[in-house]
Structures are given as structure tokens and as C-alpha cells.
Design an enzyme around this catalytic site. Structure first.
Site, short mmCIF file in Angstrom:
data_model
loop_
_atom_site.label_atom_id
_atom_site.label_comp_id
_atom_site.label_asym_id
_atom_site.label_seq_id
_atom_site.Cartn_x
_atom_site.Cartn_y
_atom_site.Cartn_z
N SER A 66 44.43 48.18 80.65
CA SER A 66 44.10 47.04 81.51
C SER A 66 44.14 45.70 80.77
O SER A 66 45.14 45.35 80.16
CB SER A 66 42.72 47.31 82.12
OG SER A 66 42.34 46.31 83.00
N ASP A 281 45.66 40.66 85.59
CA ASP A 281 45.36 41.20 84.25
C ASP A 281 46.53 42.10 83.82
O ASP A 281 47.54 42.20 84.52
CB ASP A 281 44.01 41.93 84.21
CG ASP A 281 44.04 43.26 84.93
OD1 ASP A 281 44.92 43.45 85.80
OD2 ASP A 281 43.20 44.12 84.62
N ASP A 285 45.62 45.02 88.27
CA ASP A 285 44.67 45.41 89.31
C ASP A 285 43.59 44.35 89.54
O ASP A 285 42.74 44.50 90.41
CB ASP A 285 44.06 46.80 89.08
CG ASP A 285 43.33 46.92 87.76
OD1 ASP A 285 43.24 45.92 87.02
OD2 ASP A 285 42.85 48.03 87.48
N ALA A 377 33.24 40.34 90.52
CA ALA A 377 33.45 38.92 90.27
C ALA A 377 34.72 38.69 89.45
O ALA A 377 35.39 37.66 89.58
CB ALA A 377 32.24 38.34 89.54
N ARG A 501 22.59 45.09 80.68
CA ARG A 501 23.03 46.49 80.88
C ARG A 501 24.02 46.87 79.77
O ARG A 501 24.71 46.00 79.22
CB ARG A 501 23.68 46.70 82.25
CG ARG A 501 24.88 45.83 82.50
CD ARG A 501 25.56 46.17 83.81
NE ARG A 501 26.50 47.29 83.68
CZ ARG A 501 27.72 47.20 83.17
NH1 ARG A 501 28.19 46.04 82.72
NH2 ARG A 501 28.49 48.26 83.09
N SER A 503 27.43 48.12 78.36
CA SER A 503 28.81 48.15 78.88
C SER A 503 29.27 49.60 79.00
O SER A 503 28.90 50.44 78.19
CB SER A 503 29.72 47.40 77.92
OG SER A 503 31.06 47.78 78.14
N ARG A 510 25.73 43.94 77.67
CA ARG A 510 26.08 42.68 78.32
C ARG A 510 24.82 41.99 78.85
O ARG A 510 23.94 42.64 79.40
CB ARG A 510 27.03 42.90 79.48
CG ARG A 510 28.36 43.45 79.08
CD ARG A 510 29.43 43.21 80.14
NE ARG A 510 30.56 44.10 79.95
CZ ARG A 510 31.52 43.94 79.03
NH1 ARG A 510 31.48 42.91 78.21
NH2 ARG A 510 32.51 44.79 78.92
P1 NG1 Z 1 31.71 47.08 81.58
O1 NG1 Z 1 32.31 47.06 80.22
O2 NG1 Z 1 30.99 48.36 81.94
O3 NG1 Z 1 30.88 45.85 81.82
C1 NG1 Z 1 33.97 46.08 82.64
C2 NG1 Z 1 33.75 45.08 83.75
C3 NG1 Z 1 33.66 45.85 85.06
C4 NG1 Z 1 34.87 46.75 85.30
C5 NG1 Z 1 35.14 47.59 84.05
C6 NG1 Z 1 36.41 48.38 84.13
C7 NG1 Z 1 32.39 43.03 83.80
C8 NG1 Z 1 31.08 42.41 83.52
N1 NG1 Z 1 32.48 44.35 83.55
O4 NG1 Z 1 32.90 46.99 82.65
O5 NG1 Z 1 33.49 44.94 86.10
O6 NG1 Z 1 35.97 46.02 85.71
O7 NG1 Z 1 35.18 46.78 82.86
O8 NG1 Z 1 37.55 47.67 83.78
O9 NG1 Z 1 33.34 42.35 84.22
ZN ZN Z 2 43.11 46.10 84.99
#
Ligand code: NG1
Ligand code: ZN
Length: 547
Positions: A66, A281, A285, A377, A501, A503, A510
Site C-alpha cells: 500500500s 496511495d 485504494d 479519514a 491506540r 497501531s 498512535r
Molecule cells: P494502523 O497502523 O492500525 O493505525 C493504518 C491506518 C488505518 C488503515 C490501516 C491499513 C490511520 C490512523 N491508520 O492502521 O486507517 O488504513 O493502516 O492500511 O490512518
Molecule cells: Zn492502500
């Protein structure tokens, strides 16, 4: 077990790296690409088994990381309707990826087959694809060995976007049924979404050019193919950051994640007031839009803005269509800007719920709504029409031309969106169609509400697994007392909101914060991040820029 007779021999070609633990997280497996060979081989085995567990339905495998760095790679499985892998199988993925020996790989397969009562005589069917990353071909070869070891009927779609692969899976499994989704080919994809777009905008004024930052990823060639198929002044695009050949360019200083995180335009785009821009991205997606206002200031239209635009348009159509009990709802995560949530509740008067981070959680919540709009978002999302909405539309008896037109538009919108997963290309067509129908500029779209200042920070800690949350990840239940500290900091700032939370995709915690002013927001974000660092084993530099 004879069905697994070839596995040991094949597995020996793809040994698991020592001292490495893999984990199937929010976005599947994701780590340094070169370490993933054994994992890809084993995902091939598991995809075949998953297909057998679904009576030979087609399972998808997408090789991508991604928006992450080019040296990273990853893989995720796609279930029969094009949705993310059922959660109960995620632990099987983790289990098989971590089996230490070739014999253990067979043991894990045998145990899954028994637990799930799988008929191993069924021929597995699997389709797969990859993005433009340099480690892609090697990983694809390992995957192909896994599929060969279980005699799967396997088809490669080459280099396509993640949502295209989801689309193909759904098409293949619904072919010749009442819910047939489309032609399972790239041409079928461009045709389906492109034609729905043209039906919606027919007769309206043509928009100005849209500049697309394709993150130097797979979205670049694919969106050009769409433009070549459409050949329409309604889809007047110029693709920037489209170099998928030169190493080291993917997602660097460009792409939706860069634009959203840095709140600025990508490299290769200088913004002219009045012009229109968007960024995909690396696997196309996610999408965000942006523009420069009359003072030249950067203005972002992120996933929350897309969700509100789409929800407004759907709400108005549903109201004009005059169909009883057909409701539109919106699913967001806690990262949604507080003003977007207030706007949905107070101005649009639509129901809204929060889901945990990760589109699979949003998707499941949206399925409960008649017409569920879900967006993170960061620009990842789509719309779902559940079976009850579809039957209400089918049974509707319009009394006026306006009602008939609104119902037809709802059908066209449904054809325009990728219901299997968030899709930058289909979402872009959706936004474009709505803006064309409303005759709106990006500034007019932006005028609905103003974002509260927000800040997203990352804190590296010794062990992020000690962080446990509840309440759609907005409240910490562990480490003890940390939530009380966050609450007392939040209470100091008007319109303050902050949560912490772990990640699901990176080894970090984060911290999100928002407040009425930029200064308050930054102070809140950095004081919460500092508290996390001090009380929960922070590593490296303390985040204290503003204190
Ligand atoms: P994590 O790393 O769990 O915060 C991030 C994005 C998610 C989601 C996933 C999968 C933020 C704050 N977090 O997750 O929204 O898109 O990657 O790609 O944007
Ligand atoms: Zn992606």
C-alpha cells in the site's frame, strides 16, 4: 495425508527466516519485502485451503504494502465476495507463517483441515496480483509454488490495483447468478464503472481538468487505461507522479498518505488556485482531494469530506425518491474529524457510528445499514447497499418523473461504486460525478464545514501489546491509569479530544488529538504523547516539540 504430499518438498525451497515472527494484522502480513518469501509460499497453501473450505469458490491474494515504503511488501487474502478474509482465519495465517519447519507447515495444514472439516478433494481456485514493488515478482513466484503444491487452479492478474483484484474475485464468484457483479477482466472493470459514471453525468456541464498524483504506483497506468476507455470530456485528467519504473520513487513525497499526514501538496504538483487535484496511495485504494484557496493556502478534502459529500448526495436522492424507510448512515473511525461527525449528526441528521480502525471493521458496520457510507479519514472507503435497500429500490413505484429519476440515479450510483472494498479509482469517479451533478468546485464542496485542527503522532514504545482499548479504540483499559491522565489533559482544552491506540500495521502507538485551535491541539497531542512515552516505556526521543 496424501493431499499435502508435495508440501514438504516445495516448502524446503522457501525456508522461514530464523528469529522472525510474522503476524497477520489489519492489512494482512506487512514487513520488509525480502523477508516474506516463506510467508508468501504459505499464504498460497492457505488460500488453496480457504477455497476448498468455501466449496471451491475463488479466493484472491494481493501482494502489496500500500502506502508504505518501496522496500516493504505484504500480502492479504480476499474472500469470495471480494471482502477481507474472515477474521477467524487470520490466526491460521499467523500460525502457518510461523511454523518453524516444513513438517510443521504440514501439521498446521492438517489441523486446519480437520478443525474446519474441509473436503480436500475439491479443486482450489485462487487468483492473485501484485503492485509495482521490486520484491513483487520474487514473492509472486513463492506464492505460485504454494498454489502448485496443493494443485490449485491459479490465475495471475499481473500488476493491478488492490481494489481491482477484489473486484475480479467478486465477479468470478457471482458470474451467472442474480447478483452477477461484472466481467472479471480489467476491461470489464473500466467498462462497468466508466459507463455508470457517464450515465450519471450525461447532459451536465463538463468539469475542469483533474490532476491526479498516482504516488508513482500502480494507480498511474490503471487510471490512464480508464481514461482511454472513457474518452470523455467528463473525465479530463492529467496523471502526475506516474513513474513506476525508477526504483525509490513509490510513495516518496507523494501519494494520499503523504498528503493527508503532512497536510501539503505532493512533490511534482504546484497548486494553482481554481485547479483541482487528488492523490491515490501506492496500491490505489485510498484517495484524497485538495486545492489552493484564493490566498494560495492548501486545503485538504480527506476521507471525512468525501463521506459527507457522498452522504449528502445520497440523502437528497433518497428523499426525492420518496421510498419508505430507506435510510442512509455513515460509519467513521475515531480518527474522523470531530466537526465532520457533528456535521453528519446535526446538519445532515443522519445516523453515524464509530468502528475500530481498519476497513474490515467499517465494512461490517456499514452492512447493517440500508445504505452505508464508510470512510476512514485517510481516504479509504466506499458505499454499501444492503439487500434490504436493493429490494426497496426494486419494489419502488415512482409517482413522478423526479422520483423515477432519483431512483435511476441511485441504481447508477450503486453501479459506480466498488462494493467489495474502498477503491481510489471508483471513489474518484463517484466524487467527480457528484461534483458534476451539483456543478460544484472543490471550494464549494469544502464549504460544508471546517475541520477542527488535528494532529496524529507516533510514539515508539518497548512493548505496544500492553496497550488495550475499548469503545471503538477511544479508551485505554491498559496500561492502568494512563486513560485517566489522557482525560485530565483533554479536559484542559475547549473541544479537546484525544485517544491512544496501538497501531495494527506498525510497531508504534498512535496518539490522535484535536481541539478548537491549532496551538491547543498541538499542546494536547504532544502532552498526551509525552505521557505515553513516560508511563508506558517510550523508546528513542521523547515527543515534546511544543512543550
Ligand atoms: P494502523 O497502523 O492500525 O493505525 C493504518 C491506518 C488505518 C488503515 C490501516 C491499513 C490511520 C490512523 N491508520 O492502521 O486507517 O488504513 O493502516 O492500511 O490512518
Ligand atoms: Zn492502500
Amino acid at each position: 495425508m496424501t493431499s499435502f504430499g508435495k508440501v514438504v518438498e516445495y516448502s524446503a525451497k522457501h525456508p522461514k527466516p530464523a528469529n522472525t515472527t510474522f503476524s497477520y494484522g489489519t492489512a494482512g502480513f506487512r514487513t520488509i519485502g525480502d523477508t516474506l518469501e516463506s510467508t508468501l509460499f504459505r499464504v498460497g497453501l492457505l488460500a488453496a485451503l480457504r477455497s476448498q473450505s468455501k466449496q471451491g469458490k475463488v479466493i484472491g491474494v494481493m501482494i502489496t504494502a500500500s502506502h508504505n515504503h518501496e522496500r516493504d511488501n505484504g500480502v492479504k487474502l480476499v474472500d469470495p465476495m471480494g471482502e477481507m478474509l474472515q477474521q477467524s482465519w487470520e490466526s491460521y495465517c499467523t500460525q502457518i507463517a510461523n511454523a518453524e519447519t516444513d513438517d510443521e507447515v504440514v501439521q498446521v495444514l492438517t489441523s486446519i483441515a480437520q478443525t474446519e472439516n474441509i473436503d480436500l478433494s475439491i479443486t482450489p481456485r485462487v487468483v492473485y496480483a501484485r503492485d509495482t514493488r521490486p520484491s513483487g515478482p520474487l514473492l509472486q513466484a513463492a506464492l505460485e509454488d504454494g498454489l502448485a503444491a496443493l494443485n490449485a487452479n491459479a490465475t495471475s492478474y499481473g500488476v493491478v490495483t488492490t481494489p481491482q483484484l477484489h473486484y475480479f474475485v467478486r465477479c468470478l464468484n457471482t458470474a451467472d447468478t442474480p447478483v452477477a457483479y461484472g466481467e472479471p477482466t480489467e476491461a470489464g472493470y473500466y467498462e462497468k464503472y466508466g459507463q455508470a459514471f457517464l450515465r450519471l453525468v450525461d447532459g451536465r456541464s463538463q468539469p475542469s481538468k483533474l490532476y491526479i498524483d498516482a504516488a508513482n504506483g500502480v494507480g498511474a497506468p490503471q487510471v490512464r487505461k480508464l481514461a482511454d476507455t472513457l474518452k470523455s470530456p467528463y473525465f479530463n485528467i492529467e496523471v502526475r507522479n506516474s513513474d513506476t519504473e525508477t526504483l525509490g520513487k513509490l510513495n516518496i513525497d507523494c501519494g494520499a498518505d503523504y498528503v493527508k499526514s503532512n497536510q501539503r501538496q505532493p512533490a511534482g504538483m504546484s497548486l494553482e488556485p481554481g485547479s483541482r487535484y487528488c492523490s491515490f496511495d501506492g496500491d490505489a485504494d485510498r484517495i484524497v482531494y485538495y486545492y489552493a484557496d484564493e490566498n494560495g493556502s492548501f486545503r485538504l478534502l480527506d476521507g471525512d469530506k468525501i463521506a459527507t459529500l457522498v452522504a449528502t448526495y445520497l440523502r437528497d436522492l433518497v428523499s426525492t425518491a420518496n421510498i419508505d424507510d430507506l435510510e442512509v448512515g455513515v460509519v467513521q473511525t475515531a480518527y474522523a474529524n470531530g466537526n465532520s461527525t457533528s456535521y453528519i449528526k446535526d446538519t445532515l441528521k443522519l445516523p453515524t457510528v464509530f468502528a475500530k480502525t481498519g476497513v474490515k471493521h467499517l465494512h461490517h458496520e456499514a452492512e447493517r445499514m440500508n445504505i452505508g457510507v464508510y470512510f476512514e479519514a485517510n481516504g479509504h472507503g466506499t458505499i454499501l447497499f444492503n439487500p434490504s435497500a436493493v429490494s426497496k429500490l426494486q419494489n419502488a413505484t415512482p409517482q413522478t418523473p423526479a422520483e423515477a429519476d432519483a431512483i435511476q440515479r441511485l441504481w447508477n450510483l450503486r453501479d459506480l461504486i466498488n462494493e467489495s472494498v474502498g477503491d481510489a479509482i471508483s471513489d474518484m469517479l463517484l466524487v467527480e460525478a457528484i461534483l458534476i451533478c451539483k456543478g460544484w468546485s472543490l471550494a464549494q464542496w469544502d464549504a460544508a464545514y471546517n475541520d477542527l485542527p488535528s494532529r496524529l503522532l507516533k510514539v515508539v514504545v518497548n512493548d505496544r501489546t500492553i496497550f488495550k482499548t475499548t469503545n471503538a479504540e477511544q479508551t485505554l483499559t491498559s496500561p492502568p491509569e494512563l486513560q485517566d491522565v489522557v482525560n485530565s489533559l483533554v479536559a484542559k482544552y475547549p473541544r479537546g479530544r484525544s485517544f491512544v491506540r496501538p497501531s495494527g500495521t506498525e510497531d508504534a502507538v498512535r496518539v490522535y488529538a484535536e481541539a478548537a485551535t491549532r496551538t491547543d491541539c498541538d499542546q494536547l497531542a504532544y502532552s498526551v504523547a509525552g505521557a505515553v512515552f513516560d508511563r508506558a516505556g517510550g523508546r528513542g526521543e521523547r515527543p515534546d516539540e511544543f512543550l
